[in-house]
Every structure is written in structure tokens, then in C-alpha cells.
Design a protein around this motif. Sequence first.
Motif, short mmCIF file in Angstrom:
data_model
loop_
_atom_site.label_atom_id
_atom_site.label_comp_id
_atom_site.label_asym_id
_atom_site.label_seq_id
_atom_site.Cartn_x
_atom_site.Cartn_y
_atom_site.Cartn_z
N GLN A 6 12.30 67.86 17.32
CA GLN A 6 13.78 67.29 18.05
C GLN A 6 14.18 66.21 17.75
OE1 GLN A 6 10.79 68.16 21.69
NE2 GLN A 6 13.30 68.76 22.61
N PRO A 7 14.44 65.40 17.81
CA PRO A 7 15.20 64.01 17.54
C PRO A 7 14.89 63.31 18.45
CG PRO A 7 17.43 65.57 18.74
CD PRO A 7 15.91 66.10 18.31
N LEU A 8 14.47 62.27 18.16
CA LEU A 8 13.45 61.22 18.77
C LEU A 8 14.73 60.30 19.09
CD1 LEU A 8 11.07 59.60 19.94
CD2 LEU A 8 10.44 58.63 17.68
N ALA A 9 14.52 59.77 20.57
CA ALA A 9 15.23 58.82 20.59
C ALA A 9 14.69 57.45 21.45
CB ALA A 9 15.93 59.53 21.72
N ILE A 10 15.34 56.40 21.43
CA ILE A 10 13.58 54.74 22.15
C ILE A 10 14.05 54.51 23.33
CG2 ILE A 10 12.82 53.17 21.61
CD1 ILE A 10 11.43 55.17 19.87
N ASP A 11 14.10 54.86 24.07
CA ASP A 11 14.49 54.22 25.18
C ASP A 11 14.38 52.72 25.81
OD1 ASP A 11 16.16 53.99 27.58
OD2 ASP A 11 15.39 55.30 29.01
N LEU A 12 14.46 51.62 25.72
CA LEU A 12 14.27 50.09 25.52
C LEU A 12 14.86 49.73 27.13
CD1 LEU A 12 15.14 48.33 22.11
CD2 LEU A 12 13.09 49.84 22.90
N TYR A 13 13.70 48.83 27.82
CA TYR A 13 14.22 48.36 29.18
C TYR A 13 14.49 50.17 29.76
CZ TYR A 13 15.42 44.32 26.55
OH TYR A 13 14.34 43.34 25.75
N TYR A 28 16.59 65.51 22.95
CA TYR A 28 15.69 64.99 22.47
C TYR A 28 14.41 64.23 23.27
CZ TYR A 28 19.86 62.93 19.98
OH TYR A 28 20.88 62.58 19.24
N ARG A 29 13.28 64.42 22.23
CA ARG A 29 12.12 63.44 22.88
C ARG A 29 12.29 62.38 22.85
NH1 ARG A 29 8.14 62.15 19.02
NH2 ARG A 29 9.77 62.66 17.01
N VAL A 30 12.01 61.98 23.95
CA VAL A 30 12.10 60.41 24.56
C VAL A 30 11.01 59.20 24.52
CG1 VAL A 30 13.54 58.98 26.29
CG2 VAL A 30 14.43 61.49 25.54
N ILE A 31 11.46 58.19 24.09
CA ILE A 31 9.30 56.99 24.63
C ILE A 31 10.35 56.27 24.67
CG2 ILE A 31 7.84 55.95 24.03
CD1 ILE A 31 7.49 58.19 20.89
N GLY A 32 10.16 55.83 26.03
CA GLY A 32 10.77 54.54 27.02
C GLY A 32 9.59 53.22 26.46
N PRO A 46 11.12 60.29 33.26
CA PRO A 46 11.07 61.36 33.07
C PRO A 46 10.59 61.98 32.28
CG PRO A 46 13.06 60.46 33.04
CD PRO A 46 12.38 59.81 33.47
N ALA A 47 10.16 61.19 31.18
CA ALA A 47 9.89 61.34 29.06
C ALA A 47 8.62 60.36 28.95
CB ALA A 47 11.00 60.95 28.31
N GLN A 48 7.65 59.51 28.16
CA GLN A 48 6.80 59.27 27.80
C GLN A 48 6.87 58.00 28.06
OE1 GLN A 48 5.42 60.21 24.08
NE2 GLN A 48 3.88 58.03 24.02
N LEU A 49 6.39 57.31 29.26
CA LEU A 49 6.42 55.23 28.92
C LEU A 49 5.63 54.91 28.00
CD1 LEU A 49 8.20 53.61 30.60
CD2 LEU A 49 7.11 53.70 32.71
N VAL A 50 5.88 54.20 27.86
CA VAL A 50 4.81 53.08 27.24
C VAL A 50 4.91 51.50 27.71
CG1 VAL A 50 4.06 51.66 24.97
CG2 VAL A 50 4.77 53.84 24.58
#
Length: 166
Positions: A6-13, A28-32, A46-50
Motif C-alpha cells: 500500500q502507498p504510504l501517506a504521512i499526515d502532519l498535524y 493508503y497506509r497512513v501514519i499521522g 483513524p490510523a497509526q498516530l505518533v
Amino acid sequence: MKSAAQPLAIDLYAGLGGWSDGLLAEGYRVIGFDIERHVYGEHKYPAQLVIQDVLTLHGSQFRDARLIVASPPCQEFSYMAMPWSIAKEKQRRIEACPAEQKRLTALFDACFRIQREAIAAAGRWIPLVVENVRGAQPWVGKAAWNFGSFYLWGDVPALMPIQKKH
């Protein structure tokens, strides 16, 4: 189950995941990343959150990303766009002080720094789209696109529908 294919998307803020909801729906695979966990009633990210301050991130860790999205806090930009005299006084104080201008745009500027670092690490283009309010334009430049109250900067054409000229 999330796949490495799956394409990776990075979600800032990342907030509550406005970007992530749509990206997850598109596969997408999402990391926030956000400085705090946001919860509103039953709603949470709703996704992985750091939990990490975006200002401390280095874009090289996002070399595998296919897309970076960001929604830096907009409250200060929105406030100064109001017609109130106290809001206009705050705007004048910031305009008169380069250090305050730098502070005001630091979170926005971090998005583009992170993109540059990610591109350098990946050796390929990684698009970035930043969402904010109309009131940010005097401080960060004209938005590339707007849809209602959503103003977008960066590599916006990758997300927008093709408009036919009649």
C-alpha cells in the motif's frame, strides 16, 4: 491488515484525521503525527498516530512516502483575518517584528522543510499538500487552490479534479 504494498501517506498535524479518512478510503497506509492525541466524543484518529512535535521531525524518515499532507494550526491566521480592532492590532505587532513573523509561520514552513528532506532521502519527488485558511495567505503566500473555506498550498494538482474548459 495493512500491506507494505500500500502507498504510504504521512499526515502532519493530524488532528482527528480529516486527511486520513480519505487516504485510508483510497487504499493508503497512513501514519499521522501530532503534538497531542485529539479525541472528540467517539471520534479519534483513524490510523497509526505518533505523538511528536512536527518541528522535531526530519523528512529523511519519510523516504518511503508517496504523499505528505499537512494541516498546521490555523487559529492565529483566522483570528487576524477578523475585522476586530484587537485582531488588527495583533496583526500590526506581528508585521512589525520579524521574529514574530518567523514564529507565526514556523509550523507551515516545517511542512516544506520536511518535504525537501524526504525528497533528498528518497531520490524522487514526494508531493506535499498543505491545507489551511484564507487568512494564512498574507503570511505564507497565495494558495494554489481553494475549495470553499479550504485553502491548499504545495502540489495541489495531484489531488484536484481536472477542470474542463467550455
